[in-house]
Motif scaffolding. Sequence first.
Motif, PDB file in Angstrom:
ATOM      1  N   SER A 400      44.797 -29.255  68.839  1.00  0.00           N
ATOM      2  CA  SER A 400      45.567 -28.241  68.117  1.00  0.00           C
ATOM      3  C   SER A 400      47.058 -28.557  68.163  1.00  0.00           C
ATOM      4  O   SER A 400      47.816 -28.069  67.346  1.00  0.00           O
ATOM      5  CB  SER A 400      45.290 -26.853  68.685  1.00  0.00           C
ATOM      6  OG  SER A 400      46.001 -26.667  69.885  1.00  0.00           O
ATOM      7  N   LEU A 401      47.466 -29.381  69.126  1.00  0.00           N
ATOM      8  CA  LEU A 401      48.882 -29.766  69.205  1.00  0.00           C
ATOM      9  C   LEU A 401      49.158 -31.025  68.392  1.00  0.00           C
ATOM     10  O   LEU A 401      50.177 -31.676  68.569  1.00  0.00           O
ATOM     11  CB  LEU A 401      49.294 -29.968  70.654  1.00  0.00           C
ATOM     12  CG  LEU A 401      49.407 -28.675  71.462  1.00  0.00           C
ATOM     13  CD1 LEU A 401      49.517 -28.960  72.938  1.00  0.00           C
ATOM     14  CD2 LEU A 401      50.609 -27.871  70.996  1.00  0.00           C
ATOM     15  N   ASN A 403      47.208 -33.954  68.055  1.00  0.00           N
ATOM     16  CA  ASN A 403      46.716 -35.267  68.450  1.00  0.00           C
ATOM     17  C   ASN A 403      45.299 -35.482  67.931  1.00  0.00           C
ATOM     18  O   ASN A 403      44.445 -34.615  68.081  1.00  0.00           O
ATOM     19  CB  ASN A 403      46.693 -35.395  69.967  1.00  0.00           C
ATOM     20  CG  ASN A 403      48.093 -35.453  70.536  1.00  0.00           C
ATOM     21  OD1 ASN A 403      48.692 -36.513  70.598  1.00  0.00           O
ATOM     22  ND2 ASN A 403      48.623 -34.307  70.895  1.00  0.00           N
ATOM     23  N   ARG A 411      45.832 -39.715  75.941  1.00  0.00           N
ATOM     24  CA  ARG A 411      46.859 -38.907  76.611  1.00  0.00           C
ATOM     25  C   ARG A 411      46.282 -37.847  77.545  1.00  0.00           C
ATOM     26  O   ARG A 411      46.974 -37.361  78.423  1.00  0.00           O
ATOM     27  CB  ARG A 411      47.761 -38.240  75.566  1.00  0.00           C
ATOM     28  CG  ARG A 411      48.579 -39.236  74.780  1.00  0.00           C
ATOM     29  CD  ARG A 411      49.511 -38.528  73.820  1.00  0.00           C
ATOM     30  NE  ARG A 411      50.474 -37.692  74.511  1.00  0.00           N
ATOM     31  CZ  ARG A 411      51.187 -36.746  73.917  1.00  0.00           C
ATOM     32  NH1 ARG A 411      51.013 -36.523  72.627  1.00  0.00           N
ATOM     33  NH2 ARG A 411      52.043 -36.023  74.603  1.00  0.00           N
TER      34      ARG A 411
ATOM     35  N   VAL B  81      48.317 -25.319  64.291  1.00  0.00           N
ATOM     36  CA  VAL B  81      47.974 -24.053  64.933  1.00  0.00           C
ATOM     37  C   VAL B  81      48.370 -24.145  66.406  1.00  0.00           C
ATOM     38  O   VAL B  81      48.086 -25.137  67.060  1.00  0.00           O
ATOM     39  CB  VAL B  81      46.454 -23.805  64.813  1.00  0.00           C
ATOM     40  CG1 VAL B  81      45.994 -22.832  65.863  1.00  0.00           C
ATOM     41  CG2 VAL B  81      46.124 -23.282  63.431  1.00  0.00           C
ATOM     42  N   GLY B  82      49.069 -23.142  66.899  1.00  0.00           N
ATOM     43  CA  GLY B  82      49.366 -23.102  68.331  1.00  0.00           C
ATOM     44  C   GLY B  82      48.270 -22.310  69.018  1.00  0.00           C
ATOM     45  O   GLY B  82      48.012 -21.171  68.641  1.00  0.00           O
ATOM     46  N   THR B 101      56.269 -30.336  75.870  1.00  0.00           N
ATOM     47  CA  THR B 101      56.606 -31.295  74.815  1.00  0.00           C
ATOM     48  C   THR B 101      55.400 -32.102  74.348  1.00  0.00           C
ATOM     49  O   THR B 101      55.541 -33.004  73.528  1.00  0.00           O
ATOM     50  CB  THR B 101      57.676 -32.282  75.313  1.00  0.00           C
ATOM     51  OG1 THR B 101      57.185 -32.910  76.504  1.00  0.00           O
ATOM     52  CG2 THR B 101      58.979 -31.579  75.623  1.00  0.00           C
ATOM     53  N   PHE B 102      54.205 -31.760  74.845  1.00  0.00           N
ATOM     54  CA  PHE B 102      53.014 -32.562  74.533  1.00  0.00           C
ATOM     55  C   PHE B 102      52.802 -32.712  73.031  1.00  0.00           C
ATOM     56  O   PHE B 102      52.411 -33.773  72.549  1.00  0.00           O
ATOM     57  CB  PHE B 102      51.784 -31.913  75.174  1.00  0.00           C
ATOM     58  CG  PHE B 102      50.551 -32.759  75.107  1.00  0.00           C
ATOM     59  CD1 PHE B 102      50.248 -33.648  76.121  1.00  0.00           C
ATOM     60  CD2 PHE B 102      49.693 -32.673  74.021  1.00  0.00           C
ATOM     61  CE1 PHE B 102      49.112 -34.431  76.057  1.00  0.00           C
ATOM     62  CE2 PHE B 102      48.553 -33.461  73.957  1.00  0.00           C
ATOM     63  CZ  PHE B 102      48.269 -34.340  74.976  1.00  0.00           C
ATOM     64  N   GLY B 103      53.030 -31.634  72.284  1.00  0.00           N
ATOM     65  CA  GLY B 103      52.724 -31.668  70.854  1.00  0.00           C
ATOM     66  C   GLY B 103      53.863 -32.152  69.977  1.00  0.00           C
ATOM     67  O   GLY B 103      53.744 -32.152  68.760  1.00  0.00           O
ATOM     68  N   ARG B 148      54.167 -24.244  75.177  1.00  0.00           N
ATOM     69  CA  ARG B 148      53.561 -25.474  74.664  1.00  0.00           C
ATOM     70  C   ARG B 148      53.044 -25.260  73.246  1.00  0.00           C
ATOM     71  O   ARG B 148      53.190 -26.115  72.375  1.00  0.00           O
ATOM     72  CB  ARG B 148      52.417 -25.885  75.597  1.00  0.00           C
ATOM     73  CG  ARG B 148      51.626 -27.069  75.115  1.00  0.00           C
ATOM     74  CD  ARG B 148      50.531 -27.426  76.078  1.00  0.00           C
ATOM     75  NE  ARG B 148      49.482 -26.410  76.109  1.00  0.00           N
ATOM     76  CZ  ARG B 148      48.432 -26.462  76.914  1.00  0.00           C
ATOM     77  NH1 ARG B 148      48.288 -27.469  77.761  1.00  0.00           N
ATOM     78  NH2 ARG B 148      47.524 -25.510  76.895  1.00  0.00           N
ATOM     79  N   ALA B 149      52.429 -24.080  73.015  1.00  0.00           N
ATOM     80  CA  ALA B 149      51.887 -23.802  71.690  1.00  0.00           C
ATOM     81  C   ALA B 149      52.999 -23.617  70.662  1.00  0.00           C
ATOM     82  O   ALA B 149      52.855 -24.002  69.508  1.00  0.00           O
ATOM     83  CB  ALA B 149      51.001 -22.565  71.744  1.00  0.00           C
ATOM     84  N   PRO B 152      55.794 -27.149  68.812  1.00  0.00           N
ATOM     85  CA  PRO B 152      55.794 -27.870  67.527  1.00  0.00           C
ATOM     86  C   PRO B 152      56.034 -26.955  66.322  1.00  0.00           C
ATOM     87  O   PRO B 152      55.793 -27.369  65.212  1.00  0.00           O
ATOM     88  CB  PRO B 152      54.390 -28.485  67.468  1.00  0.00           C
ATOM     89  CG  PRO B 152      53.729 -28.187  68.765  1.00  0.00           C
ATOM     90  CD  PRO B 152      54.424 -26.999  69.337  1.00  0.00           C
TER      91      PRO B 152
END
Lengths: 493, 351
Positions: A400-401, A403, A411, B81-82, B101-103, B148-149, B152
């Motif tokens: 959902s992020l 990837n 990852r 989508v978060g 910052t993962f996304g 995190r959500a 992005p």
Amino acid sequence: MLLAAVALIPLLFIIGYTIAIGPEQAAALIWRPRMGELLWNTVRLGVGCMAVSAVIGTGAAWLVERSSLPGRRLWHVLLVAPLAIPAFVNSFTWISIVPSATGYSGALLVVTLSYFPLVYLPAAAALRGLDPVLEEAARALGNNRLTTFFRVVVPQLRPAVLGGVLLVGLHLLAEFGALQMLQYPTFTTAIYDQYKSSFNGQAANMIAGVLVLCCLVLLMGELRLRGSARYSRLGPGSARPARKVRLGLATAPVVLAMAALAVLAVGVPLASICYWLITGSSTSFDAASLVSTATSSIALAALAAVATTVATVPVAWLYTRFPGRWATLIERSTYIGSALPGIVVALALVTVAIRGVPALYQTTAMLLVAYAIMFLPRAMVSVRAGLAQAPPLLEEVSRSLGNGRLSTMRRVTLPLIAPGLGSGAALVFLAAVTELTATLLLAPIGTQTLATRFWSLSGSVAYGAAAPYAALMVLISAPATYLLTRQAGKERS
Amino acid sequence: MTSLIVRGLSKSYGSTSVLHGVDLLVPNGSFTAVLGPSGCGKTTLLRLIAGFSDPDTGTIAFGDTVVAGPAQRVPPERRRVGYVPQEGALFPHLTAAANITFGLPRGKRRLRSRVNELLDLVGLDVAVADRYPHQLSGGQQQRIALARALAPEPALVLLDEPFSSLDAALREGTRRGVAQALRASKSTAVLVTHDQDEALSMADQVAVMRDGRLVQSDKPSAVYDHPADADVAQFLGEAVIISAMVSHGWADGALGPLQLSAPCADGPAQLLVRPEQIHLTADVSGAAGEISAEVLEVYYYGHDAAVRAKINGGPVILSRTVGAARPEPGAVVRVSVHGPATVLPGVPAGV
């Protein structure tokens, strides 16, 4: 699927062989006085060793975990340490200084000293995991300390202790080196002798068939135990450590008894190896051979570790992510395949290779296949635990992020399962590096490992020359044992 | 930011039907709570919107873009989508900052300014940035999961019972923090929950689900005051439901003549009165037309108390009173109702 098929080669081979030679001939080969003698030997050693291991393992676990025994950490290490000494090395250390330690009593002594930690470890872990709240609840319901022990503690320990005892039984059925050295004939030594002396396939295969039957009986017990036993503590938080029972005046005799056990199980073998290292090194010490055998041992074990772990990943993946009848069947089949003694695995692979793929016979690849069949579950347990660290939810979050599947794998999934893969590979490595039975039968001509070189030297009573190999094997096995005690320590905190 | 349009969504697993024809509209920038008991299909609805599984029939559109429908399927990583799951599900091998910052695209992952900005948005101190998830409290983990959500800048934020694993003291504060962060980022958000307080207090719109269907969808006060049926009324809070006869805008029943919140045809009806509307007082006069009741049980909560009382020759009712003004069990009290009663739609019992 392929993995399961390969893992099942030995079992299918034995079944197929028995059917192929027909019931009459099979019966004629099985109903022999020699077979009865071997069965009797195997059963009485097995029962004796399992019973003594159960008593020593459980008792020691209770003393370490639940009593005021001083120096618990030290005892814990000493009680796990015998696992670092392969059983055949242990029997060498005994017979080389006590030549009369042969026959039933010698075999029972040596084998029990080698295998009782297999009961101690799960029993200690179970005792540690027991929530004292349950015992307190029983006390509040009107049970005294003794009835609480029998009505609450014992039932909860039973799966762990029985599981350990069955494991001792399976190890015993597979044990070859120690018993051969102690001149105590069982199914495994008989198969080896038949194979070496006459290349007599029929007789060896039939003994293997009976041996496999014994293994399957134990295995069924183990599987049933694994399936039904769910006594582990559920719920959040960690259990409070239990209050220790004070030994009081009994402390001194208990410490003495534990010390005696440690001396027998760890002291004698190490002292014996040291003795032969000192007295023997002057007579014949071939450093070049030691280095070359160590190198080939380590190289073979490393290859086996990588190959086995890689082979495990898809099965473990299937089993944790898509649980179902097929996944369970495949997982169990790898388990059954590996519960068979190394000698049976080797025998089956030799025969199958000679008939089917002669090019494979006496190659490193085939030895690696045997290692993989035998040690798959060790890798499986770790890899599955690793996969449990990477629940699908985390992968979904990663998707959902933004990837994709590959990026998520790189990852999220890989970093999370890496420790599991590593420890799985380490366990296989440590098992393979001291493996004797299958290596004796399957190693390519000219390839000598620490174990096989040690075997041929001690077989020709060159104890002094054999000692460096024994010492090196113990040294290589030590890290795994250390890891085991540390793991237990971590659970404790 | 986008609106969410769900039309005729159905999903079954094997022979078990989980969703039947769900329609839901979430306006751009608004916050909708999907409320329902466990097993009603609300989590499945959320997973279909996120793209973790596909609907059998129906469509899901973000604004003008159909993301799931017949012959159309956008994979989750391209839906923007978060997703904030239960218990946060932070990546355990990464620090809080790396989780946040993962996304983000590779080049922006090192930007500390963005991390600080997001930590500020969810109301956390920058000191937590370098901690690993196991070093954070449950509420902190949940806020990092939201950061995190949001990082992005997603088109839509989905929250799957994000507060149910927190203890009561932490839950209220985390709820407020999350609601503020969502408003500040002007996100379109869908929260799935079984907690009516959470749904009513946080959302602009409450969508009540039951057995895989959407029963009612409206503003929080509208679903509370005018529930679609008796079940919804009881799910959203404590309810006293009595039978009454309606004539000329008044309802006559066990609680005496009551004013109605909305006009209704004459005849028998079921009335909803909320316990906080029912007042119990000690001044029993015995006058004609006065409703009196005997107190059965009192549950004292400190700030308030719930009182169960039996009306003379009538039903058992529930009243909420200020804690200090509670009667004793066994006392006889006068019953009065403040504010209008609501007529529940549907056929009243006994007709």
